[in-house]
Design an enzyme around this catalytic site. Structure first.
Site, PDB file in Angstrom:
ATOM      1  CG  LEU A 160      -1.734   1.236   1.523  1.00 59.92           C
ATOM      2  CD1 LEU A 160      -2.680   1.555   0.378  1.00 59.92           C
ATOM      3  CD2 LEU A 160      -2.512   1.053   2.817  1.00 59.92           C
ATOM      4  CB  SER A 161       0.818   4.359   0.192  1.00 59.89           C
ATOM      5  OG  SER A 161       1.150   5.700  -0.056  1.00 59.89           O
ATOM      6  CB  ALA A 162       5.652   4.155   1.172  1.00 56.72           C
TER       7      ALA A 162
END
Length: 573
Positions: A160-162
């Site tokens: 998720l995301s980073a």
């Protein structure tokens, strides 16, 4: 092939601060993460999994009754989160229990990245094959292979995301390791070489061609030519942290390395306002799938509940729309709980009417199923590792796969497909006649054609690629998920009861209608669901283009270029 180990020096305080500041742009957090202990129930910390040049923590989750040769899923949290937080809220452990696969949760410790605990997806010394954090994650996989006896050809990664940014890089760095991956609200692979402070890589402003995005992936492991991981991409249309354009950039890169079209093979609507677009490989199997969640901001899509397709806990950056972990698990094939997919499937000979096959034995297999063009063809159980398929048409190409079956009757994943072409001259069905475009919209084209005597079904081809996912027994078809104002070429071919595909018809062209436009003030555009407002400023859904203040005095024309995706088109329509 094991990468060389290159230890990283101690980061300076300034470097840590820069990474923390960058994480503010990729803010992902699970509000309760800081209060949740790192070793929550079910998670086990592993201390000695390798040289660990990236200074990461490793946690694992092994469901009860985990068999040998089980799959492995590596799950990467987002900034400010922890392994425990992601374990507790993402929904993944539910499917590990259900489908019996092992999980590894890497963790960026606060001692390494004290401000936001982001994985470093933008620095070559951390996100390249054989270096830094990327190598630490690979060493965790090696530990799982040795100690949990997971199957090497069913290893997957999600984040998720980073964590999604690092997932993108890991898929590119280690395409020989991963069978598939899922990028949830994250940037495209190897977008940045200057750290995660490179906000162009999350703002959608690093625009490359599909070839250029593909070259970044190929350059991560030079000389590797496939097979490539299968990749899912999830994105919210109202994400103001990671621009929704990143979904397209991820799709462009992975379809390019697969050598397939950037036009989807099929499109369908799922729950939670989610649009799924599937990009099939040459054998008609999904290679890349994108999921755009209408109206969702930055985070992971969950859908709490007890249903099989429900999971997770809603909260800050865990957003109640659809259980992305369920659909990703199915895309990975983790719901197939039988034996591993056979390897070494080979065509050993052909005649005018038959094709002979062989494959390697699978541990735990009681028998095997052989599939021709997706349909099982062996009438009785096959206990050996060879088969001759007869009753075929001369001069015709057929696609074969094989799957192992255990003693309980569970059928495992199918092997990679091989093609067999019978000898002689094809005497099959003729090409259909009368192919006609019966109608178009901005996203679809409808077709009809004349019946072919002896045809069991039909295949429809758009620009040379088969687009119907299941057998068509009728003489009409509507192709959806198209781009507005675009011309497409269509042909159709008849298929006989043995699965032999006849020649394609004469082509017809269909041009979709222009994308619809909506002119109104910003207040009404938001009310109609075509835009959203943040701190008094209005942004177009999908493109996130700035439309000005949230009031009735600012007026714009928005054009819906794809479902739920709007661009400013003042004076253009």
């Amino acid at each position: 092939m094991r990468p060389s180990v290159r230890r990283r020096g101690v980061r300076s305080r300034l470097a840590r601060c820069l990474r923390g500041l960058a994480a503010a742009a990729l803010l992902l957090a699970g509000g309760v993460a800081a209060a949740t202990p790192a070793a929550a129930a079910g998670l086990t910390q592993i201390s000695n999994f390798g040289s660990n040049p990236g200074s990461l923590n490793m946690y694992s989750y092994l469901p009860a009754g985990l068999p040998d040769n089980a799959p492995l899923v590596v799950a990467l949290h987002g900034c400010t989160q922890s392994a425990s937080d992601y374990y507790s809220n993402s929904g993944w452990p539910k499917y590990a229990d259900m489908y019996k696969f092992a999980m590894v949760f890497p963790e960026q410790p606060s001692s390494t990245n004290p401000l936001n605990k982001c994985f470093d997806w933008g620095t070559p010394s951390d996100d390249s094959r054989g270096q830094g954090e990327a190598l630490s994650i690979y060493q965790m996989i090696q530990y799982a292979e040795t100690n949990y006896h997971v199957t090497p050809n069913r290893i997957y990664i999600t984040g998720l995301s980073a964590g999604a940014g690092m997932t993108s890089d890991m898929l590119a760095d280690y395409p020989d390791v991963f069978a598939g991956g899922s990028i949830d609200s994250g940037p495209a692979a190897q977008c940045s070489t200057s750290g995660i402070t490179n906000t162009n890589c999350i703002a959608g402003t690093t625009s490359h061609t599909p070839q250029q995005w593909g070259d970044l992936i190929r350059g991560s492991d030079p000389g590797y030519n496939g097979p490539w991981p299968r990749v899912a991409v999830w994105q919210g249309s109202s994400d103001t942290t990671v621009n929704p354009a990143e979904l397209t950039y991820n799709m462009d890169g992975w379809t390019n390395v697969w050598g397939i079209s950037q036009t989807p093979s099929s499109t369908q609507s799922l729950t939670g306002g989610t649009t799924e677009k599937v990009y099939n490989d040459a054998n008609g199997k999904p290679a890349v799938v994108t999921y755009m969640v209408s109206g969702m901001s930055h985070g992971l899509a969950v859908n709490p509940g007890s249903g099989t397709d429900q999971c997770g806990t809603s909260g800050t950056y865990y957003l109640n729309y659809i259980c992305s972990s369920y659909y990703t698990a199915k895309f990975f094939g983790l719901d197939q709980t039988g034996p591993a997919a056979p390897t070494g499937l080979t065509v050993t000979g052909t005649t005018d009417t038959s094709a002979s096959l062989s494959w390697n034995a699978v541990s735990g297999a009681a028998s095997y199923n052989v599939y021709r063009n997706g349909t099982k063809v062996n009438a009785s159980a096959l206990t050996g590792t060879s088969f001759t398929d007869s009753g075929l048409s001369a001069g015709t190409s057929y696609s074969y796969t094989v799957a192992a079956v255990d003693s309980a009757g569970a059928v495992g994943a199918q092997s990679t497909a091989v093609n067999a072409t019978t000898t002689g001259t094809h005497q099959g069905l003729p090409a259909p006649t009368g192919l006609t475009v019966t109608g178009t919209t901005d996203t679809s084209a409808s077709l009809s054609w004349n019946t072919v005597s002896g045809a069991a079904s039909y295949n429809v081809y758009r620009n040379g690629t088969k687009v119907n996912a299941s057998a068509l027994t009728g003489t009409s078809f509507t192709d959806s998920g198209l781009s507005a104002g675009t011309s497409y070429s269509y042909t159709v071919a008849a298929v006989d009861s043995a699965g032999a595909v006849g020649p394609q018809s004469t082509a017809v062209n269909a041009t979709t209608a222009s994308a619809p436009c909506f002119s109104d003030n910003n207040y009404n555009q938001v009310a109609a669901g075509r835009a959203h407002q943040t701190l008094g400023e209005v942004y177009a859904n999908g493109s996130n283009q700035d439309m000005g203040l949230y009031n009735t005095y600012a007026t714009h024309t928005l054009q819906e270029t794809s479902p739920g995706y709007y661009v400013i088109a003042d004076g253009k329509c």
